[in-house]
Design a protein around this motif. Structure first.
Motif, PDB file in Angstrom:
ATOM      1  N   ASP A 179       0.857  -1.180   0.000  1.00 21.38           N
ATOM      2  CA  ASP A 179       0.000   0.000   0.000  1.00 21.38           C
ATOM      3  C   ASP A 179       0.897   1.235   0.000  1.00 21.38           C
ATOM      4  OD1 ASP A 179      -2.270   1.590   0.117  1.00 21.38           O
ATOM      5  OD2 ASP A 179      -3.261   0.271   1.548  1.00 21.38           O
ATOM      6  N   MET A 233      -2.675   8.355  -1.075  1.00 22.24           N
ATOM      7  CA  MET A 233      -3.186   7.996  -2.407  1.00 22.24           C
ATOM      8  C   MET A 233      -4.184   9.046  -2.878  1.00 22.24           C
ATOM      9  SD  MET A 233      -3.616   3.839  -2.053  1.00 22.24           S
ATOM     10  CE  MET A 233      -3.835   3.617  -3.825  1.00 22.24           C
ATOM     11  N   ARG A 274      -0.488   3.440 -10.700  1.00 16.50           N
ATOM     12  CA  ARG A 274      -0.081   4.652  -9.998  1.00 16.50           C
ATOM     13  C   ARG A 274       1.439   4.765  -9.981  1.00 16.50           C
ATOM     14  NH1 ARG A 274      -3.638   7.372  -6.346  1.00 16.50           N
ATOM     15  NH2 ARG A 274      -5.767   6.551  -6.414  1.00 16.50           N
ATOM     16  N   LEU A 292       4.760   5.901  -8.114  1.00 17.87           N
ATOM     17  CA  LEU A 292       5.123   5.981  -6.704  1.00 17.87           C
ATOM     18  C   LEU A 292       6.304   6.923  -6.505  1.00 17.87           C
ATOM     19  CD1 LEU A 292       5.084   2.126  -5.971  1.00 17.87           C
ATOM     20  CD2 LEU A 292       3.140   3.724  -5.971  1.00 17.87           C
ATOM     21  N   THR A 306       3.883   8.237  -1.724  1.00 15.53           N
ATOM     22  CA  THR A 306       2.701   8.880  -2.289  1.00 15.53           C
ATOM     23  C   THR A 306       2.460   8.213  -3.634  1.00 15.53           C
ATOM     24  OG1 THR A 306       3.150  11.002  -1.208  1.00 15.53           O
ATOM     25  CG2 THR A 306       1.664  11.025  -3.105  1.00 15.53           C
ATOM     26  N   ALA A 307       1.308   7.547  -3.757  1.00 14.33           N
ATOM     27  CA  ALA A 307       0.954   6.825  -4.985  1.00 14.33           C
ATOM     28  C   ALA A 307       0.168   7.774  -5.882  1.00 14.33           C
ATOM     29  CB  ALA A 307       0.153   5.572  -4.652  1.00 14.33           C
ATOM     30  N   SER A 349      -1.833   9.740  -8.680  1.00 19.13           N
ATOM     31  CA  SER A 349      -2.870   9.458  -9.685  1.00 19.13           C
ATOM     32  C   SER A 349      -2.582  10.322 -10.909  1.00 19.13           C
ATOM     33  CB  SER A 349      -4.255   9.777  -9.105  1.00 19.13           C
ATOM     34  OG  SER A 349      -4.249  11.063  -8.489  1.00 19.13           O
ATOM     35  N   ASP A 355       3.227   0.991  -9.507  1.00 18.48           N
ATOM     36  CA  ASP A 355       2.326  -0.077  -9.107  1.00 18.48           C
ATOM     37  C   ASP A 355       1.947  -0.922 -10.328  1.00 18.48           C
ATOM     38  OD1 ASP A 355       0.735  -1.640  -7.519  1.00 18.48           O
ATOM     39  OD2 ASP A 355      -0.623  -0.049  -6.901  1.00 18.48           O
TER      40      ASP A 355
END
Length: 451
Positions: free
Chosen positions: A43, A47, A225, A227, A375-376, A378, A397
């Motif tokens: 995780d 996000m 996503r 990262l 921090t994933a 978007s 990801d």
């Protein structure tokens, strides 16, 4: 998979692969049992929500401005700037804890988009200062960078000077637009089920100073996503005893495996080692040592980088940072998350003083401290993540469908000594193309139990 994929094409050895099972996401601790570990996609600490922006068609976003000069003769990736001696780990953690949050988000207003390239010209000095201060800038919702032409205008407006990927011949990336110094990111269908852990775009020998990751098309069926994590925040977060241990012992990274049948006579095994060492390894411009069975697997030949410190001082700011690729390369972490890499491309991280793989407990602490600060992003069409490669680590990801992200790497534009005077080495191109073709032959959704 950065090196001996090429050797495999020459020696043609078969590898044994581990099955892959894509499970849910969890921050749970690593399972230390002897049974095959469950694969859990990590995780992230943050996000951001998707905004649903739509970009241009592939035919439109890939078009280059032919009126601009060809930038394919770019600089060689500069040598890594090491300043890792005499670091007081306790004091370094205190200093790193004060660093501002990374990344800084800069969201385009209607007025910003109306300015187009002029926005970056007007704000060049501030944005370059913010890059050093925060470690990464997420430009979000900018129309200009929805295509190759606009991406180039952006980085040229900021005065960034392109260079080669530090492992130009690795085969992990091919050019999206060579004349615009733009590499395709890891979008290959065969690797969409592979989670790319946090890493700096660096080797012990070469490191790009900066990078600009751009999204032209988000994954069409979900995921993907991008990262990013702050190397200063990870350093401050990590257990001090573990960090001190890793700093004192240093690390060495195995970049790939070549499994030779253990029954092969010693002289022949030595001949294979010499072949790989002399004929293939030099094309990758890394300081490597070929070693048999470093990870305990009979017959396995591994290409291992020289010893390096996991902690470094930023070459410009002096900020102490977690500067290494252990989260991505440690085998105990790769074996416990989605992995679409064949055995030849699997990596490992060793303590440099004993050449033993990192313990499960140390890997667990690297995982915890790193993933807390991911921090994933978007990222959607037109978004760019501008990265200080000595401060921020990045990854990707898993995703479904098709995805098109790209990246430009940059050298030191304000320090000729650090930049060096090497230009692109054309002889690398053949190896780069050969390995890319081999990767393109892999089936979509390649899993590591397939040969």
């Amino acid at each position: 998979m950065k090196l001996i994929i090429a050797a495999a094409t020459l020696v043609c050895t078969a590898s044994a692969f581990s099955p892959i099972t894509l499970k849910g996401r969890s921050f749970t601790q690593i399972n230390a049992s002897l049974s095959p570990p469950e694969r859990l996609a990590p995780d992230a600490g943050h996000m951001p929500e998707w905004e649903g922006r739509v970009g241009k068609s592939p035919e439109a976003f890939i078009e280059s401005d032919m009126s601009k000069p060809d930038r394919s003769g770019m600089w060689e990736c500069p040598l890594t700037r090491w300043d890792s001696e005499g670091i007081d780990i306790v004091e370094a953690q205190k200093i790193a804890k004060k660093a501002p949050h990374c990344p800084l988000e800069v969201k385009a207003s209607a007025a910003d988009n109306a300015k187009g390239a002029e926005y970056f010209v007007e704000n060049k000095e501030k944005l370059r200062a913010d890059l050093l201060k925060y470690g990464a800038i997420w430009f979000r919702g900018f129309d200009l960078m929805q295509d190759v032409k606009g991406h180039r205008i952006m980085y040229e407006s900021l005065g960034l000077d392109p260079c080669l990927d530090p492992l130009h011949s690795s085969g992990l990336r091919k050019f999206a637009s060579e004349r615009d110094a733009l590499y395709e990111e890891v979008n290959k269908p065969s690797l969409r089920g592979h989670y790319i852990g946090l890493h700096c775009e660096s080797t012990a020998k070469r490191t790009a100073a900066y990078a600009a990751f751009v999204c032209f098309q988000r994954a069409t069926e979900g995921g993907g996503r991008f990262l990013v994590a702050d190397g200063a925040a990870i350093l401050a977060e990590m257990d001090t005893k573990v960090l001190q241990k890793l700093y004192d012992r240093q690390i060495r990274i195995s970049v790939s495996n070549l499994d030779i049948p253990p029954s092969i006579p010693g002289p022949l095994k030595e001949g294979i080692k010499i072949l790989v060492d002399k004929a293939v390894a030099p094309k990758f411009d890394m300081d490597l040592e070929m070693m048999y069975e470093a990870d305990g697997k009979p017959g396995r030949l591994q290409a291992i980088e020289t010893a390096e410190s996991p902690v470094n001082r930023h070459p410009v700011t002096g900020l102490p940072v977690w500067f290494n690729n252990a989260h991505n390369h440690a085998r105990k972490l790769r074996d416990r998350r989605p992995c679409g890499v064949p055995e030849v491309g699997m990596t490992e991280v060793f303590y440099a003083d004993t050449m033993e793989p990192l313990t499960l407990e140390d890997c667990q602490e690297i995982k915890r401290a790193s993933e807390k600060h991911i921090t994933a992003l978007s990222m959607e069409p037109g978004d760019v993540l501008l990265v200080d490669n000595y401060r921020a680590l990045h990854g990707r990801d898993v995703f479904q469908g098709d995805r098109f992200h790209a990246v430009s790497w940059f050298t030191w534009d304000d320090n000729e000594e650090w930049r060096g005077d090497e230009r692109r080495i054309v002889e690398k191109n053949g190896m780069n193309k050969a390995i890319n073709q081999m990767m393109d032959w892999l089936p979509k959704d390649f899993e590591s139990d397939q040969s």
